[in-house]
Design an enzyme around this catalytic site. Structure first.
Site, mmCIF file in Angstrom:
data_model
loop_
_atom_site.group_PDB
_atom_site.id
_atom_site.type_symbol
_atom_site.label_atom_id
_atom_site.label_comp_id
_atom_site.label_asym_id
_atom_site.label_seq_id
_atom_site.Cartn_x
_atom_site.Cartn_y
_atom_site.Cartn_z
ATOM 1 N N GLU A 101 13.801 25.782 -23.902
ATOM 2 C CA GLU A 101 14.712 26.761 -24.683
ATOM 3 C C GLU A 101 15.722 27.347 -23.946
ATOM 4 O OE1 GLU A 101 14.331 30.576 -26.068
ATOM 5 O OE2 GLU A 101 12.108 30.940 -25.465
ATOM 6 N N LYS B 53 4.041 38.346 -27.455
ATOM 7 C CA LYS B 53 4.327 39.690 -26.608
ATOM 8 C C LYS B 53 3.873 40.823 -27.507
ATOM 9 C CE LYS B 53 8.587 39.013 -26.455
ATOM 10 N NZ LYS B 53 8.594 37.334 -26.645
HETATM 11 N N1 PSU Z 1 10.086 35.903 -25.863
HETATM 12 C C1 PSU Z 1 10.764 35.937 -24.474
HETATM 13 N N2 PSU Z 1 11.887 35.912 -24.207
HETATM 14 C C2 PSU Z 1 12.881 35.406 -25.254
HETATM 15 C C3 PSU Z 1 12.209 35.245 -26.729
HETATM 16 C C4 PSU Z 1 10.987 35.445 -26.654
HETATM 17 O O1 PSU Z 1 9.712 36.527 -23.739
HETATM 18 O O2 PSU Z 1 14.186 35.349 -24.923
HETATM 19 C C5 PSU Z 1 13.183 34.635 -27.574
HETATM 20 C C6 PSU Z 1 12.734 33.036 -27.810
HETATM 21 O O3 PSU Z 1 13.819 32.309 -27.775
HETATM 22 C C7 PSU Z 1 12.268 33.263 -29.432
HETATM 23 C C8 PSU Z 1 13.156 34.336 -29.751
HETATM 24 O O4 PSU Z 1 12.302 32.303 -30.004
HETATM 25 O O5 PSU Z 1 13.341 35.172 -28.758
HETATM 26 C C9 PSU Z 1 12.714 35.003 -31.093
HETATM 27 O O6 PSU Z 1 13.431 35.755 -31.668
HETATM 28 P P1 PSU Z 1 13.165 36.471 -33.147
HETATM 29 O O7 PSU Z 1 12.016 37.576 -32.884
HETATM 30 O O8 PSU Z 1 14.317 37.224 -33.499
HETATM 31 O O9 PSU Z 1 12.765 35.480 -33.881
#
Ligand code: PSU
Ligand code: MN
Length: 336
Positions: free
Chosen positions: A59, A193
């Site tokens: 990603e 996380k």
């Molecule tokens: N976890 C990480 N670093 C990140 C992300 C998640 O440790 O950069 C990013 C990933 O791309 C994940 C996104 O899909 O955050 C999720 O965002 P949201 O919670 O807004 O859906």
């Protein structure tokens, strides 16, 4: 889908099970020549997909919104090198000036790592970025969509998005979870996380029909820490077993993702009480500043980075590398 498969079964009723399996696997393969014109597929990636060789998708929101420059660039390059060293072709996915890139050249990685202008796109706004000629990091959800369309079966990331703490009032549930519920890609992540409500995240994954497998672990890993007090629904201990599991899932036509929860290596983890202190501080600051929606994850990651004096970033990089190694191993086993 059901109609198509039963048609194959009827037409080939004289064939052996082995023939049928081969035919169904073939059907699941993507014909890259029929992809929309806005796809730019790297040559190594398209050769590998067309020849049934292992590929691992990566990603790019982690590059544009998840880590500071130049650590993000270093991480992106190192992770690609790890995947190559383990016998698979890396395909970092992003949108650059409206082109959906499957595999990035080095100067494209650099551009993405440096820009502060990139959007963060998921299922809802992926087409917007493409149609408006934007540049964007793809989240887990958007990367899964692009990988699946390109015929890539395995994807490595750091952590998935999930149900945010306080979701009972904010309704903030990442679109990654619903994507995992409908797009069949193997996603290797270090769990979720602790900035999330992990028990609720696991509940939503179960409701969505996502297969959640702990790799060599009985507890669901919590990103910066290798263990949590939550049981992981399923456990497998080898890439070969994960590949076997996925083949049966595909034969059943489940059309949902497989989440492989891979614990951070013990030597890189941050003790739970230490990281949880930073998380609580970051979360209360977030509330005070009224941060919501898409900004939540990037804000929390950045604040935890600052509060931990950079330790959270080191652990994050270590776990992404670890996930890349396992994802390459799974891809190699899957295409053996
Ligand atoms: N976890 C990480 N670093 C990140 C992300 C998640 O440790 O950069 C990013 C990933 O791309 C994940 C996104 O899909 O955050 C999720 O965002 P949201 O919670 O807004 O859906
Ligand atoms: Mn959200």
């Amino acid at each position: 889908m059901i109609e198509g498969s039963s048609w194959i079964y009827a037409r080939n009723s004289f064939k052996t099970t082995v023939d049928l399996t081969a035919e169904i696997m073939l059907k699941a393969k993507t014909d890259m020549t029929t992809l929309p014109g806005f796809f730019d597929i790297d040559e190594d990636v398209s050769n590998a997909v067309n020849n049934d060789k292992p590929v691992v998708a990566l990603e790019s929101t982690i590059i544009t919104h998840g880590m500071p420059f130049p650590d993000n660039l270093d991480m992106a390059k190192t992770v690609e090198a790890i995947i190559r060293a383990h016998g698979a072709v890396p395909a970092t996915i992003a949108v650059l000036d409206g082109r959906l890139k499957i595999g990035l050249a080095e100067e494209e990685l650099l551009r993405l790592a440096k820009t502060s202008e990139a959007m963060k796109i998921s299922r809802a706004d992926m087409a917007f970025a493409i149609s408006q000629g934007k540049t964007a990091g793809t989240t887990v959800a958007a990367t899964m969509i692009a990988a699946r369309m390109s015929g890539i079966r395995v994807f490595a990331t750091g952590g998935i998005g999930g149900v945010h703490a306080g979701a009972e009032t904010s309704f903030d549930v990442s679109a990654d979870l619903t994507e995992l519920g409908k797009t069949d890609v193997i996603v290797v992540a270090a769990g979720a996380k602790a900035i999330l409500d992990v028990p609720k995240t696991l509940e939503v994954l179960e409701t969505q029909g996502v297969s959640v497998v702990g790799y060599q672990t009985d507890t669901f890993p919590a990103f910066w820490t290798s263990r949590s007090d939550l049981a992981v629904p399923l456990r497998l201990d080898s890439a070969a077993d994960i590949s076997k599991f996925q083949k049966v899932r595909e034969q059943l036509g489940l059309d949902a993702g497989l989440l492989v929860a891979n614990p951070i290596p013990a030597e890189n983890e941050i003790p739970a009480d230490v990281i949880n202190g930073y998380i609580r501080t970051a979360q209360s600051e977030m509330e005070m500043r009224g941060i919501s929606g898409k900004e939540v994850t990037p804000f929390l990651l950045q604040r935890i980075f600052e509060l931990s004096g950079g330790e959270s970033l080191k652990a994050n990089i270590a776990l992404v590398k670890n996930n890349a190694r396992l994802a390459a191993g799974i891809a190699v086993a899957f295409h053996a």
